[in-house]
Scaffold this motif. Sequence first.
Motif: not given
Ligand SMILES: [Zn+2]
Length: 226
Positions: A25, A11, A22
């Motif tokens: 995301c 992302c 992450c």
């Molecule tokens: Zn991400």
Amino acid sequence: MSIRKNYCSSCGAKVRKDDEICPSCGKPINDEMLYGNTRRIGAGGIGYSEITDHESFKAYKKFTGKIWAISIPVITIIVILASMFTGAGLTVGLLAGVVVFIIMLIVGLMIGRKKPGWDGTVIRKSYHRRRRDDGADDDTYTIFFRTDSGKKKSQVWKSHSGIYDYLQEGDRVRFLGNLGTQYAYEKYDKSEDDRIPCAACGTMMDPRYDYCTVCGCILLKGKTEA
Ligand SMILES: [Zn+2]
Ligand SMILES: [Zn+2]
């Protein structure tokens, strides 16, 4: 083993050293967990990506613009102070400062300006090494293009860049003028590529990635669906 990512490859959000997923995301940072047995070759598609106005590119341009806006006055002041402390006096110092300020401003504006984009073909590549007087080597990497409208274009790199090796004679390419970096070239057919370049920072990336893990810009992967 994969190289540590500064940005999420799914992302483009900034990730920290110890993040395993992450924060933006929720996808894994680790390549094996994220992509499993998905092959690298074939992850890049055929055709030009119609995403050159993507917000990650705008953020990148804004960021590089900010660096110039800060460094121009800082370097000007350093030049003025350095001249004064070396005994050149205030007048010479101010003059030197003005000259440096104007040169940096012109260079900054030239780098930042929007260039016209074009589609074309790689016609020739050339590499030169010149020994300078001080013994160091000056390397020049140049690619020559012919645009579809018949104009000649060239791109010079002063140090080795992955994109010089990546582009081959006969490749169809698009230059993304709105990005205007020295790496802003998208190859038409990326379907056989093991690595693809980031158009913003020039780093060669795994074509399974959606975003550059060095600078966070979206990667130009073309059309990957049949
Ligand atoms: Zn991400
Ligand atoms: Zn990048």
